[in-house]
Design an enzyme around this catalytic site. Structure first.
Site, PDB file in Angstrom:
ATOM      1  N   ASN A   1     -16.892 -44.776  29.321  1.00  0.00           N
ATOM      2  CA  ASN A   1     -16.536 -44.090  28.081  1.00  0.00           C
ATOM      3  C   ASN A   1     -17.658 -44.334  27.081  1.00  0.00           C
ATOM      4  O   ASN A   1     -17.887 -45.469  26.654  1.00  0.00           O
ATOM      5  CB  ASN A   1     -15.200 -44.666  27.583  1.00  0.00           C
ATOM      6  N   HIS A   2     -18.334 -43.268  26.691  1.00  0.00           N
ATOM      7  CA  HIS A   2     -19.501 -43.425  25.808  1.00  0.00           C
ATOM      8  C   HIS A   2     -19.099 -43.790  24.378  1.00  0.00           C
ATOM      9  O   HIS A   2     -19.949 -44.116  23.549  1.00  0.00           O
ATOM     10  CB  HIS A   2     -20.345 -42.143  25.838  1.00  0.00           C
ATOM     11  N   LYS A   3     -17.797 -43.748  24.082  1.00  0.00           N
ATOM     12  CA  LYS A   3     -17.343 -44.228  22.763  1.00  0.00           C
ATOM     13  C   LYS A   3     -17.402 -45.745  22.727  1.00  0.00           C
ATOM     14  O   LYS A   3     -17.473 -46.357  21.670  1.00  0.00           O
ATOM     15  CB  LYS A   3     -15.878 -43.817  22.547  1.00  0.00           C
TER      16      LYS A   3
END
Ligand code: CAO
Length: 280
Positions: free
Chosen positions: A253-255
């Site tokens: 998850n790039h968040k």
């Protein structure tokens, strides 16, 4: 009317007396063809217009997995990092374990679980979840690894709890028990909950790399493909030597995780898998 609209009447089933084709049958057929060619608002497409079809209802598991995967695909900005591990020594060690009259056959998965758990301890962001308001990262101090199991009813992900406290033979036994019971639909609901990270292995089947979808609320998943013998250049011997190489992918998850951290994770995992000392 059929002649004017170039509709072949032999393709229409009549609903009238003695199966006569009525004007309504013709109009319904026309409506059907319009809806299938334009498909304005996701209306059902009549595929039988172009050839014979079968309708197979989706299993309950497939429907649940589909809904979860669709939500994960829509809501999580996910990126996949691909990498390789030299598992020549690990494979030798695995064969040795299997030759030593061990009561249970050891596949690659228990090694992967041990290696992943080791790396998760050093990279806690991968063993976490985002709070609902997406403002806090919750690091979990326990390691519960989900393993994707292919069953006739669909994909099931039983959880192996506390993998940091279990050795190779305990993991092998648990894995065998959970995957057998998953196929027999005998898992208890609590055995499917609380996972902190997932491994999806297609190595027994084949293929080189795939992009797994994150299993929320987790923030990363490891996809494992089939190891192959490859020529690898040895700087010391100044020649190519055959090595057994495992391709794997990490979707994150790039968040929560940046690309640099993900590449460090996969590099580190590759190193752990390349040393048999990691498993003794
Ligand atoms: N490279 C090379 N060989 C591999 C391998 C790899 N990465 N992974 C497994 N193998 C070999 C095993 O060693 C075994 O060979 P031997 O009998 O010669 O030792 C053979 O392939 C079969 O292994 P397996 O797949 O039955 O066993 P496993 O412990 O690796 O996997 C399980 C168990 C439950 C994960 C697997 O049966 C399964 O269901 N996989 C599918 C998971 C899936 O569908 N994921 C996709 C999710 S997204 O849709």
């Amino acid at each position: 009317l059929a002649r004017e609209l170039k509709i072949n009447l032999s393709e229409i089933k009549g609903s009238g007396e003695k199966e006569r084709i009525t004007r309504d049958d013709l109009i319904n057929e026309i409506k059907n063809r319009i809806s299938t060619t334009t498909d304005p608002a996701g209306e059902e497409i009549n595929f039988s217009l172009w050839g014979p079809v079968d309708h197979i209802p989706l299993s309950k598991v497939k429907k649940i997995t589909g809904t979860r995967m669709e939500a994960a695909w829509r809501e999580i900005p996910q990126v996949t990092q691909f990498d390789k591990a030299d598992i020549t020594d690990l494979d030798e060690y695995r064969k040795k374990l299997n030759n030593e009259k061990s009561p249970i056959k050891t596949t690659f998965l228990p090694f992967l679980i041990i290696a992943v758990t080791h790396v998760l301890r050093e990279f806690p962001d991968f063993n976490s979840s985002l709070s609902t308001d997406k403002e806090t990262l919750i690091h979990k101090k326990y390691y519960h690894i989900g393993v994707a199991v292919d069953t006739p009813g669909g994909l099931v992900v039983p959880i192996i709890k506390d993998t940091n406290k279990k050795d190779m033979s305990a993991l092998s036994m648990e894995l065998e028990d959970l995957s057998n019971r998953a196929r027999e639909k005998k898992l208890k609901p609590e055995e499917l909950k609380g996972g902190t990270f997932t491994i999806s292995s297609l190595g027994g089947i084949g293929g080189t790399y795939f992009s797994p979808i994150i299993n929320p609320p987790q923030v990363a998943i490891l996809g494992v493909s089939r190891a192959k013998w490859e020529p690898v250049f040895s700087k010391t011997k100044k020649t190519f030597i055959p090595r057994y190489v495992l391709p794997f992918s990490l979707t994150y998850n790039h968040k929560v995780v940046d690309g640099a951290l993900a590449a460090s994770f996969t590099q580190h995992l590759g190193k752990v898998l390349s040393k048999t000392a990691s498993f003794k």
